[in-house]
Motif scaffolding. Structure first.
Motif, short mmCIF file in Angstrom:
data_model
loop_
_atom_site.label_atom_id
_atom_site.label_comp_id
_atom_site.label_asym_id
_atom_site.label_seq_id
_atom_site.Cartn_x
_atom_site.Cartn_y
_atom_site.Cartn_z
N ALA A 87 21.77 -115.39 -52.01
CA ALA A 87 23.08 -114.82 -51.69
C ALA A 87 23.96 -114.77 -52.94
CB ALA A 87 23.77 -115.63 -50.60
N ALA A 88 23.88 -115.81 -53.76
CA ALA A 88 24.67 -115.83 -54.99
C ALA A 88 24.21 -114.72 -55.94
CB ALA A 88 24.55 -117.20 -55.66
N LEU A 89 22.90 -114.50 -56.03
CA LEU A 89 22.39 -113.46 -56.90
C LEU A 89 22.84 -112.07 -56.44
CD1 LEU A 89 18.69 -114.57 -57.56
CD2 LEU A 89 20.60 -114.61 -59.17
N ARG A 90 22.89 -111.87 -55.12
CA ARG A 90 23.26 -110.56 -54.58
C ARG A 90 24.77 -110.40 -54.44
NH1 ARG A 90 19.55 -112.30 -50.69
NH2 ARG A 90 21.22 -112.30 -49.15
N GLY A 91 25.51 -111.50 -54.58
CA GLY A 91 26.95 -111.44 -54.37
C GLY A 91 27.30 -111.19 -52.92
N GLU A 92 26.47 -111.72 -52.01
CA GLU A 92 26.66 -111.50 -50.58
C GLU A 92 26.95 -112.82 -49.87
OE1 GLU A 92 23.10 -109.67 -49.27
OE2 GLU A 92 23.44 -107.79 -50.38
N SER A 93 27.26 -112.73 -48.59
CA SER A 93 27.48 -113.92 -47.79
C SER A 93 26.16 -114.66 -47.59
CB SER A 93 28.07 -113.56 -46.43
OG SER A 93 29.32 -112.91 -46.58
N ALA A 94 26.25 -115.97 -47.50
CA ALA A 94 25.05 -116.78 -47.32
C ALA A 94 24.45 -116.57 -45.95
CB ALA A 94 25.39 -118.25 -47.52
N ASP A 95 23.12 -116.54 -45.89
CA ASP A 95 22.43 -116.51 -44.59
C ASP A 95 21.81 -117.87 -44.29
OD1 ASP A 95 20.45 -116.45 -46.48
OD2 ASP A 95 19.52 -114.59 -45.77
N VAL A 96 22.01 -118.83 -45.18
CA VAL A 96 21.49 -120.17 -45.02
C VAL A 96 22.65 -121.16 -45.01
CG1 VAL A 96 21.20 -120.55 -47.50
CG2 VAL A 96 19.78 -121.83 -45.89
N SER A 97 22.53 -122.20 -44.22
CA SER A 97 23.51 -123.29 -44.22
C SER A 97 22.94 -124.47 -45.00
CB SER A 97 23.83 -123.74 -42.79
OG SER A 97 24.46 -122.70 -42.06
N ILE A 98 23.81 -125.17 -45.72
CA ILE A 98 23.40 -126.36 -46.48
C ILE A 98 24.25 -127.52 -45.99
CG2 ILE A 98 23.08 -127.37 -48.75
CD1 ILE A 98 23.10 -124.54 -49.91
N GLN A 99 23.61 -128.50 -45.35
CA GLN A 99 24.32 -129.60 -44.70
C GLN A 99 23.84 -130.94 -45.24
OE1 GLN A 99 23.40 -130.33 -40.54
NE2 GLN A 99 25.52 -130.89 -40.11
N ALA A 100 24.78 -131.87 -45.41
CA ALA A 100 24.45 -133.21 -45.88
C ALA A 100 23.84 -134.03 -44.75
CB ALA A 100 25.71 -133.90 -46.40
N LEU A 101 22.65 -134.56 -44.99
CA LEU A 101 22.02 -135.46 -44.03
C LEU A 101 22.37 -136.91 -44.32
CD1 LEU A 101 18.46 -133.86 -43.74
CD2 LEU A 101 20.44 -133.53 -42.25
N GLU A 102 22.83 -137.16 -45.52
CA GLU A 102 23.33 -138.46 -45.94
C GLU A 102 24.63 -138.24 -46.70
OE1 GLU A 102 18.82 -140.24 -46.88
OE2 GLU A 102 20.32 -140.05 -48.47
N PRO A 103 25.46 -139.26 -46.85
CA PRO A 103 26.63 -139.10 -47.71
C PRO A 103 26.17 -138.68 -49.11
CG PRO A 103 26.79 -141.12 -46.43
CD PRO A 103 25.40 -140.60 -46.22
N CYS A 104 26.81 -137.67 -49.66
CA CYS A 104 26.37 -137.09 -50.92
C CYS A 104 27.43 -137.21 -52.01
CB CYS A 104 26.01 -135.61 -50.74
SG CYS A 104 24.53 -135.32 -49.76
N SER A 105 26.98 -137.57 -53.20
CA SER A 105 27.82 -137.53 -54.40
C SER A 105 27.29 -136.39 -55.26
CB SER A 105 27.75 -138.85 -55.17
OG SER A 105 28.28 -139.90 -54.39
N LEU A 106 28.12 -135.39 -55.50
CA LEU A 106 27.70 -134.17 -56.16
C LEU A 106 28.52 -133.89 -57.40
CD1 LEU A 106 27.77 -131.92 -52.95
CD2 LEU A 106 25.80 -133.20 -53.79
N LEU A 107 27.97 -133.06 -58.27
CA LEU A 107 28.73 -132.40 -59.31
C LEU A 107 28.68 -130.92 -58.99
CD1 LEU A 107 27.51 -134.23 -62.56
CD2 LEU A 107 29.70 -134.53 -61.36
N VAL A 108 29.85 -130.30 -58.86
CA VAL A 108 29.93 -128.92 -58.37
C VAL A 108 30.63 -128.04 -59.40
CG1 VAL A 108 30.82 -127.42 -56.55
CG2 VAL A 108 29.95 -129.69 -55.98
N ALA A 109 30.06 -126.86 -59.61
CA ALA A 109 30.67 -125.86 -60.50
C ALA A 109 30.72 -124.53 -59.78
CB ALA A 109 29.87 -125.71 -61.79
N SER A 110 31.69 -123.73 -60.12
CA SER A 110 31.74 -122.38 -59.57
C SER A 110 30.61 -121.57 -60.19
CB SER A 110 33.08 -121.71 -59.85
OG SER A 110 33.20 -121.40 -61.24
N ARG A 111 30.14 -120.60 -59.45
CA ARG A 111 29.08 -119.74 -59.97
C ARG A 111 29.56 -119.01 -61.23
NH1 ARG A 111 23.51 -118.93 -59.26
NH2 ARG A 111 23.02 -116.92 -60.21
N ALA A 112 30.80 -118.58 -61.23
CA ALA A 112 31.34 -117.87 -62.39
C ALA A 112 31.33 -118.75 -63.64
CB ALA A 112 32.76 -117.38 -62.10
N ALA A 113 31.72 -120.02 -63.48
CA ALA A 113 31.72 -120.94 -64.61
C ALA A 113 30.31 -121.21 -65.10
CB ALA A 113 32.40 -122.24 -64.22
#
Length: 203
Positions: A87-113
């Protein structure tokens, strides 16, 4: 626990050589984010513009069919990048959901950055190339298993090759990935236990 950025540096260095000034840029582009168990990184239908590195925790990627049934696409855990990639490659809405199954510690960046990083030093393009190749191989294998292997073989392959991950999942989550109902998976497990017990007696 190691610092998330130090952990990310080690992850990046495992794929290709990163100059120290490029590693320093991660502190400017990525930000720490915590997601509780059951929280979402992305929901189907969202405009997806984030890339996440998993420092700690476990997520599932899944599709929801017209019947409302959730079908697991895959799982990601520590020291992996995750996003709704196609979806990110196409610039479209996601058709997949991404859900935490455990508490998550992440590092997140915008696609543009992240794309700005890729437009700079070659190391970021090399990283993307290698990760894309790994994703392609993983997806091709997944398709082959679904097309050619029976459910019992798919289950055995998963719990054998991903034993540590399987221990962190419920049987319902494993069943969704294997492509069967929880009841069917219970029958498969019972049959496999019976076969193993019989083989042990014969030996």
């Amino acid at each position: 626990m190691p610092d998330l950025f130090d952990q990310f540096d080690a992850f990046l260095g495992g794929w290709c050589e990163f100059p120290s000034d490029e590693l320093a840029k991660t502190r400017q582009v990525f930000r720490p984010v915590s997601v509780p168990r059951g929280g979402f990184l992305t929901r189907a239908g969202d405009r997806t513009d984030r890339v996440a590195f998993i420092g700690r925790g476990l997520v599932r990627l899944y599709y929801t069919g017209p019947d409302g049934v959730e079908r697991a696409h895959g799982f990601r855990a520590e020291n992996q990048l995750v996003c709704a990639y196609s979806a990110a490659l196409r610039g479209e809405s996601a058709d997949v959901s991404i859900q935490a199954l455990e508490p998550c510690s992440l590092l997140v960046a915008s696609r543009a950055a992240f794309e700005q990083l890729r437009a700079g030093h070659q190391c970021w393009r090399e990283l993307t190339r290698r990760l894309t190749e790994e994703l392609y191989v993983r997806q091709e294998r997944r398709q082959r298993e679904l097309l050619l292997d029976d459910a019992a073989t798919r289950y055995l392959s998963f719990v054998t090759e991903h034993a540590d991950l399987a221990r962190r999942l419920t049987q319902r989550q494993i069943a969704s990935y294997v492509g069967v109902t929880p009841v069917a998976l219970s029958r498969i497990r019972t049959r496999l236990i019976s076969v193993n017990d019989t083989a042990a007696v014969r030996s």
